[in-house]
Design a protein around this motif. Structure first.
Motif, PDB file in Angstrom:
ATOM      1  N   ALA A  11       3.911   7.585  -3.437  1.00  0.00           N
ATOM      2  CA  ALA A  11       3.912   7.583  -1.978  1.00  0.00           C
ATOM      3  C   ALA A  11       5.307   7.742  -1.402  1.00  0.00           C
ATOM      4  O   ALA A  11       5.470   7.961  -0.199  1.00  0.00           O
ATOM      5  CB  ALA A  11       3.285   6.288  -1.460  1.00  0.00           C
ATOM      6  N   ASP A  23       0.611   5.324  -7.937  1.00  0.00           N
ATOM      7  CA  ASP A  23       0.242   5.696  -6.569  1.00  0.00           C
ATOM      8  C   ASP A  23       1.302   5.230  -5.581  1.00  0.00           C
ATOM      9  O   ASP A  23       1.615   5.934  -4.617  1.00  0.00           O
ATOM     10  CB  ASP A  23      -1.112   5.098  -6.194  1.00  0.00           C
ATOM     11  CG  ASP A  23      -2.263   5.763  -6.941  1.00  0.00           C
ATOM     12  OD1 ASP A  23      -2.067   6.894  -7.429  1.00  0.00           O
ATOM     13  OD2 ASP A  23      -3.344   5.139  -7.033  1.00  0.00           O
ATOM     14  N   GLN A  24       1.790   4.018  -5.837  1.00  0.00           N
ATOM     15  CA  GLN A  24       2.829   3.499  -4.947  1.00  0.00           C
ATOM     16  C   GLN A  24       4.094   4.341  -5.049  1.00  0.00           C
ATOM     17  O   GLN A  24       4.678   4.731  -4.036  1.00  0.00           O
ATOM     18  CB  GLN A  24       3.154   2.034  -5.300  1.00  0.00           C
ATOM     19  CG  GLN A  24       2.041   1.036  -4.987  1.00  0.00           C
ATOM     20  CD  GLN A  24       2.392  -0.358  -5.489  1.00  0.00           C
ATOM     21  OE1 GLN A  24       2.630  -0.529  -6.682  1.00  0.00           O
ATOM     22  NE2 GLN A  24       2.406  -1.314  -4.591  1.00  0.00           N
ATOM     23  N   SER A  68       0.841  -1.199   0.000  1.00  0.00           N
ATOM     24  CA  SER A  68       0.000   0.000   0.000  1.00  0.00           C
ATOM     25  C   SER A  68       0.876   1.250   0.000  1.00  0.00           C
ATOM     26  O   SER A  68       2.083   1.187   0.256  1.00  0.00           O
ATOM     27  CB  SER A  68      -0.903  -0.004   1.234  1.00  0.00           C
ATOM     28  OG  SER A  68      -0.120   0.148   2.403  1.00  0.00           O
ATOM     29  N   SER A  69       0.247   2.374  -0.252  1.00  0.00           N
ATOM     30  CA  SER A  69       0.978   3.643  -0.246  1.00  0.00           C
ATOM     31  C   SER A  69       1.597   3.905   1.120  1.00  0.00           C
ATOM     32  O   SER A  69       2.734   4.387   1.227  1.00  0.00           O
ATOM     33  CB  SER A  69       0.031   4.793  -0.623  1.00  0.00           C
ATOM     34  OG  SER A  69      -0.499   4.587  -1.911  1.00  0.00           O
TER      35      SER A  69
END
Length: 728
Positions: free
Chosen positions: A575, A571-572, A545-546
């Motif tokens: 992050a 998105d990763q 997850s992020s």
């Protein structure tokens, strides 16, 4: 001539020739008086035939002198009637030679009185034949003197019938020689009365054969004294039937020697009753051969007391049948020593009932050999008390098979000592179901060997509670394979301690799915080692997850392999913090996909170091959006390699600010192609530094000349020179 005979003197009688004697008539012989008979010489007597003997009266026969009697020929001797023979005195009868005695007819001997018979000498009795002895009447035999009876030869004695033998009294029986006794027939032995049997001496019992012993009836056997019974030879003792053995009293049983008991066969011992068995002395019981012991019924074996059972030899214990073992009471079983339990085979242990097992002492259970332990079924194991389970040795536990351990209850599992648990072989450990495995406490789980942990099945691991899982040590986690790690549920993953997670091998880490990785807490992500992160595959990192990405330490992030890094979504990647992006290795930066770069925010992009920008390829630079380019700091733009800069499109170049254009290096400007420079705005060209402008290659320059001219005209407000016009 009869009238003349009476007038003859003894000398005249003695002078008669044998021829004259042969012509004498019955009347002549009847005329002889006792003195005249006595006057006959041995030669004359020897010449007498049956006629003369038949003519003589009993009183005349009694007148023969002993030498004359010895001179009688066989025919004459046999002519003596029973009355005439009976008329002889006790001094005359012993005068007969053994040859003469052997010549007597059965009728003659049978007619003798007991006194007559007893007048015979031992030598004469010894000369009697079987037929002669057989002719003796029971009354005669019962009155025989013991010396005379002992003189009878064995063949003659064997000729006696059962009735004749039965007529002998106890003293006579006791007087028989050992040679005579040993030659008695089975029928003769059987005819002995109980008193006769008791009259037999110990020496006589010593010589009895197995056939003679076998001929005795149970009544006779029961009358044998303990002293006599003990004297029966081992060979003879084999002749006893089971019925005969069963007739022995307990006193008689106790009197048996170890050598005698050792000779008992399996068929014989079946006749022993429980009272007799109970009276066997320990040494005698130990002498019982294994075949005979195996023939004992459960009731017989159950009659043995604890001292007797404890006295059994190792061979005897090992020879007990399953049925015999199964038939023992708990008390009987506990009477066995630990050494005896050590000798029991797997088949014997397998024969024990659950009730028997429950009552075994812990010392006895602990003494069972590993081979014996393998005989226990799962049901038998399940019947053990927790104390018994704790008493098992490490070697015993190690010997348990997978089929056996399935029978262990959770209570038993919980009581296994750590050393014993560590001794459990991997196949048996894998056979434990989830309930059994869950019964282990933290200390037990932590005690599992690395081989045992490595052997745990995926189903077993999946069934562990979080507490159980966290009870495993870091060394144990280090030994887990990828399949084992893959089997852990997300709830289990979440509760792993950071130390345990960090201990998982790189091979184990590769077993984590993207879902499992996604289940890790941020603390767990931080706990991952660089080697672990490096082992993550592209499919795995997609699950991060992020928040997890944001928590990756810079060293860990730098450890991500390029394939995995390329699989990260925008998105990763977005992050990642500035420090994280700045920490990416040259190989990682160079591996970033166009889509990944395009997805970065301006802040993310500016987080790259000048060195990282220098490593970007033309394709990566080409992927940057105009908005991204606009926000690049001058240093980063200036760091882009000439090869990278060639990736810029005319539109991308047009998006650069004048400050960015001014930041371009001469080498970068020199690398610009004609298609690229066409995109430069007049404002951008106007900001080109003279050195940069001079670096512009001719092709690019040709494409941009108009713009350059305009800029210069604007600056000088004069028309272009002829040279400039010719360049157009």
């Amino acid at each position: 001539m009869a009238s003349l005979i009476t007038s003859f003197t003894t000398d005249q009688i003695a002078g008669l020739s044998t021829a004259t004697l042969a012509r004498l008539t019955t009347e002549d012989w009847a005329a002889f008086n006792s003195d005249q008979i006595a006057a006959l010489s041995t030669k004359q007597v020897f010449s007498l035939g049956t006629f003369a003997i038949n003519a003589l009266r009993s009183d005349q026969v009694r007148a023969f002198e002993t030498d004359d009697l010895r001179a009688l020929n066989t025919a004459a001797l046999r002519a003596l009637s029973t009355d005439k023979l009976g008329a002889l005195t006790s001094d005359q009868l012993p005068a007969f030679t053994t040859t003469q005695v052997a010549a007597f007819t059965s009728t003659q001997l049978g007619g003798l009185t007991t006194d007559d018979l007893n007048a015979f000498s031992s030598d004469q009795f010894r000369a009697l034949t079987s037929a002669q002895i057989n002719a003796l009447k029971t009354d005669q035999l019962s009155k025989l003197e013991t010396d005379d009876l002992r003189a009878i030869n064995t063949a003659a004695l064997r000729a006696l019938s059962s009735d004749q033998i039965g007529a002998l009294n106890s003293d006579q029986i006791a007087a028989l020689t050992t040679a005579q006794v040993s030659n008695l027939t089975s029928a003769q032995i059987k005819s002995l009365s109980s008193d006769d049997v008791q009259a037999l001496t110990t020496d006589q019992f010593k010589v009895l054969s197995s056939a003679q012993i076998a001929a005795m009836g149970t009544d006779q056997i029961a009358k044998i004294t303990t002293e006599d019974l003990a004297q029966i030879s081992t060979a003879a003792f084999r002749g006893l039937s089971s019925a005969q053995l069963g007739a022995l009293s307990t006193d008689q049983i106790e009197s048996l020697s170890t050598a005698q008991v050792a000779q008992l066969g399996s068929a014989q011992v079946k006749g022993l009753n429980t009272d007799q068995i109970a009276k066997l002395e320990s040494d005698d019981l130990r002498a019982l051969n294994t075949a005979a012991l195996r023939a004992l019924g459960t009731d017989q074996l159950g009659a043995l007391n604890s001292d007797q059972l404890a006295a059994m030899t190792s061979n005897q214990v090992n020879a007990l049948t399953s049925a015999q073992i199964r038939g023992l009471s708990s008390d009987d079983l506990n009477a066995f020593t630990t050494e005896q339990f050590r000798l029991m085979s797997s088949a014997q242990i397998a024969a024990l009932g659950t009730d028997q097992l429950k009552t075994l002492t812990t010392d006895d259970l602990a003494a069972i050999s590993t081979a014996g332990i393998r005989g226990l079924s799962s049901n038998q194991l399940a019947a053990l008390t927790t104390d018994e389970v704790q008493a098992l040795g490490t070697a015993q536990v190690n010997a348990l098979t997978s089929a056996q351990t399935k029978g262990l209850t959770t209570d038993q599992i919980a009581k296994l000592e750590t050393d014993d648990l560590r001794a459990l072989n991997t196949a048996s450990l894998r056979a434990l179901d989830t309930d059994q495995l869950r019964a282990l406490d933290s200390d037990q789980i932590a005690a599992l060997t690395t081989n045992q942990v490595n052997a745990l099945s995926t189903q077993q691991l999946r069934g562990l509670s979080s507490d159980d899982l966290n009870a495993l040590t870091t060394d144990q986690f280090r030994q887990m394979g990828s399949a084992q790690i893959a089997a852990l549920g997300t709830d289990q993953i979440k509760t792993l301690t950071t130390e345990d997670l960090a201990a998982i091998s790189t091979a184990g880490i590769r077993g984590l799915s993207s879902n499992q990785l996604a289940a890790l807490t941020t603390d767990e992500v931080v706990a991952l080692g660089t080697a672990q992160v490096n082992a993550l595959g592209s499919a795995q990192v997609k699950g991060l997850s992020s928040d997890q990405i944001a928590k990756l330490e810079t060293d860990d992030l730098r450890a991500i392999n390029t394939a995995a890094l390329r699989s990260l979504g925008t998105d990763q990647l977005g992050a990642l913090g500035s420090d994280q992006i700045g920490a990416l290795t040259s190989a990682q930066v160079n591996a970033l996909a166009s889509a990944q770069l395009r997805g970065l925010s301006s802040d993310d992009l500016n987080a790259f170091t000048t060195e990282q920008f220098r490593l970007m390829s033309s394709a990566q630079i080409a992927a940057l959006g105009t908005d991204q380019l606009k926000t690049l700091v001058s240093d980063d733009l200036a760091a882009i390699s000439t090869a990278g800069l060639r990736g810029l499109s005319s539109n991308q170049l047009a998006a650069l600010t004048t400050d960015q254009v001014q930041a371009l290096g001469t080498a970068q400007v020199n690398s610009l192609g004609s298609a690229q420079t066409r995109g430069l705005t007049t404002d951008q060209i106007a900001k080109l530094e003279t050195d940069d402008l001079r670096a512009l290659n001719t092709a690019a320059l040709t494409r941009t000349w108009t713009a350059i001219s305009c800029v210069r005209w604007t600056r000088t407000r004069s028309p272009p020179s002829a040279a400039a016009r010719s360049m157009r």
